[in-house]
Design a protein around this motif. Structure first.
Motif, PDB file in Angstrom:
ATOM      1  N   ILE A 138      44.589  31.245  37.428  1.00 43.43           N
ATOM      2  CA  ILE A 138      44.597  32.596  38.005  1.00 43.43           C
ATOM      3  C   ILE A 138      45.951  33.256  37.731  1.00 43.43           C
ATOM      4  N   GLU A 139      47.035  32.532  37.997  1.00 43.66           N
ATOM      5  CA  GLU A 139      48.382  33.074  37.759  1.00 43.66           C
ATOM      6  C   GLU A 139      48.579  33.432  36.288  1.00 43.66           C
ATOM      7  N   THR A 140      48.130  32.567  35.396  1.00 38.97           N
ATOM      8  CA  THR A 140      48.264  32.810  33.956  1.00 38.97           C
ATOM      9  C   THR A 140      47.497  34.058  33.537  1.00 38.97           C
ATOM     10  N   LEU A 141      46.259  34.187  33.999  1.00 44.40           N
ATOM     11  CA  LEU A 141      45.448  35.365  33.661  1.00 44.40           C
ATOM     12  C   LEU A 141      46.076  36.652  34.189  1.00 44.40           C
ATOM     13  N   LEU A 142      46.599  36.574  35.401  1.00 41.86           N
ATOM     14  CA  LEU A 142      47.250  37.750  35.982  1.00 41.86           C
ATOM     15  C   LEU A 142      48.496  38.131  35.186  1.00 41.86           C
ATOM     16  N   ASN A 143      49.292  37.134  34.842  1.00 48.70           N
ATOM     17  CA  ASN A 143      50.512  37.394  34.065  1.00 48.70           C
ATOM     18  C   ASN A 143      50.190  37.954  32.687  1.00 48.70           C
ATOM     19  N   GLU A 144      49.121  37.450  32.070  1.00 52.37           N
ATOM     20  CA  GLU A 144      48.709  37.986  30.772  1.00 52.37           C
ATOM     21  C   GLU A 144      48.305  39.457  30.896  1.00 52.37           C
ATOM     22  N   ALA A 202      42.531  28.829  52.022  1.00 53.37           N
ATOM     23  CA  ALA A 202      41.953  27.489  51.897  1.00 53.37           C
ATOM     24  C   ALA A 202      40.563  27.551  51.280  1.00 53.37           C
ATOM     25  N   GLY A 203      39.841  28.651  51.503  1.00 55.04           N
ATOM     26  CA  GLY A 203      38.488  28.802  50.957  1.00 55.04           C
ATOM     27  C   GLY A 203      38.464  29.492  49.604  1.00 55.04           C
ATOM     28  N   ASP A 204      39.612  29.531  48.932  1.00 57.47           N
ATOM     29  CA  ASP A 204      39.766  30.169  47.619  1.00 57.47           C
ATOM     30  C   ASP A 204      39.437  31.660  47.623  1.00 57.47           C
ATOM     31  N   ASP A 205      39.827  32.335  48.699  1.00 59.35           N
ATOM     32  CA  ASP A 205      39.826  33.793  48.720  1.00 59.35           C
ATOM     33  C   ASP A 205      41.191  34.204  48.172  1.00 59.35           C
ATOM     34  N   ILE A 206      41.181  34.955  47.086  1.00 56.67           N
ATOM     35  CA  ILE A 206      42.425  35.326  46.409  1.00 56.67           C
ATOM     36  C   ILE A 206      42.729  36.784  46.693  1.00 56.67           C
ATOM     37  N   PHE A 244      35.014  31.509  43.962  1.00 52.32           N
ATOM     38  CA  PHE A 244      36.150  32.165  44.601  1.00 52.32           C
ATOM     39  C   PHE A 244      35.811  33.625  44.846  1.00 52.32           C
ATOM     40  N   SER A 245      36.585  34.254  45.722  1.00 49.44           N
ATOM     41  CA  SER A 245      36.489  35.706  45.883  1.00 49.44           C
ATOM     42  C   SER A 245      37.848  36.283  45.513  1.00 49.44           C
ATOM     43  N   LEU A 246      37.836  37.476  44.958  1.00 47.28           N
ATOM     44  CA  LEU A 246      39.067  38.094  44.467  1.00 47.28           C
ATOM     45  C   LEU A 246      39.174  39.510  45.002  1.00 47.28           C
ATOM     46  N   GLN A 247      40.318  39.821  45.570  1.00 47.94           N
ATOM     47  CA  GLN A 247      40.590  41.159  46.072  1.00 47.94           C
ATOM     48  C   GLN A 247      41.905  41.613  45.449  1.00 47.94           C
ATOM     49  N   VAL A 248      41.881  42.731  44.723  1.00 44.17           N
ATOM     50  CA  VAL A 248      43.077  43.292  44.100  1.00 44.17           C
ATOM     51  C   VAL A 248      43.344  44.633  44.756  1.00 44.17           C
ATOM     52  N   MET A 249      44.563  44.840  45.217  1.00 47.68           N
ATOM     53  CA  MET A 249      44.904  46.081  45.914  1.00 47.68           C
ATOM     54  C   MET A 249      46.318  46.523  45.573  1.00 47.68           C
ATOM     55  N   SER A 250      46.588  47.775  45.881  1.00 42.68           N
ATOM     56  CA  SER A 250      47.939  48.298  45.677  1.00 42.68           C
ATOM     57  C   SER A 250      48.754  48.080  46.949  1.00 42.68           C
ATOM     58  N   ALA A 251      50.051  48.027  46.791  1.00 35.02           N
ATOM     59  CA  ALA A 251      50.945  47.918  47.948  1.00 35.02           C
ATOM     60  C   ALA A 251      50.903  49.247  48.678  1.00 35.02           C
ATOM     61  N   GLY A 252      50.514  49.235  49.921  1.00 33.18           N
ATOM     62  CA  GLY A 252      50.419  50.464  50.708  1.00 33.18           C
ATOM     63  C   GLY A 252      51.770  50.889  51.246  1.00 33.18           C
ATOM     64  N   LEU A 253      51.793  52.053  51.873  1.00 27.48           N
ATOM     65  CA  LEU A 253      53.035  52.562  52.451  1.00 27.48           C
ATOM     66  C   LEU A 253      53.558  51.668  53.567  1.00 27.48           C
ATOM     67  N   SER A 254      52.652  50.939  54.200  1.00 26.55           N
ATOM     68  CA  SER A 254      53.077  50.076  55.294  1.00 26.55           C
ATOM     69  C   SER A 254      53.601  48.729  54.812  1.00 26.55           C
TER      70      SER A 254
END
Length: 155
Positions: free
Chosen positions: A7-13, A30-34, A67-77
């Motif tokens: 996962i880290e390698t794919l993200l870095n690529e 622990a349940g492979d929610d990323i 696995f489940s994958l959630q990609v988000m932007s850094a919010g103002l908070s």
């Protein structure tokens, strides 16, 4: 462990192809929610999140590892954590909580690899006579002294 490495390698690529984006946080439950939190020099769009998600999901076999994958932007908070994040917020008011639990608020004016510089504006009593005078000073704060830094939202 190899799953996380993949996962880290794919993200870095993916991030190598998008120099304007950078990783803020990567969390595995622990349940492979990323959870992937991205930021960008010019912000992060929904399409950026979709592209990052696809770069990971399309190259992983769910039959092999669910696995489940959630990609988000850094919010103002979200607290500012990297020099690159601080740099994109130059000119904004930020509130910095220091390791000694004191708080400083000022305009972010400079950023380098070791510290940030804030412009502090306040009023103080005159040295002689009655009344107050406006004061503007710069304060350098090393990253090692910063516990948490947030952009101040003004309406």
């Amino acid at each position: 462990m190899e799953f996380r490495k993949n996962i880290e390698t794919l993200l870095n690529e993916f991030l190598e192809t998008r120099k304007d984006l950078f990783l803020i946080d990567l969390k595995f439950s622990a349940g492979d929610d990323i959870t992937v939190i991205l930021d960008g020099d010019n912000g992060v769009t929904l399409q950026d999140c979709l592209d990052a998600s696809r770069a990971v999901e399309f190259n992983m076999d769910r039959e092999e590892h669910d696995f489940s994958l959630q990609v988000m932007s850094a919010g103002l908070s979200e607290p500012l954590s990297t020099p690159r994040q601080f740099n994109k917020n130059i000119g904004r008011e930020i509130e910095v909580m220091l390791e000694d639990s004191s708080t400083i608020e000022g305009e972010l004016s400079k950023v380098d690899e070791e510290k940030i510089t804030l412009i502090l504006r306040y009023r103080k009593p005159k040295d002689i006579g009655k009344g107050k005078v406006d004061v503007e000073e710069e304060k350098e704060i090393p990253y090692s002294e910063i516990k948490k830094a947030l952009v101040v939202i003004k309406f």
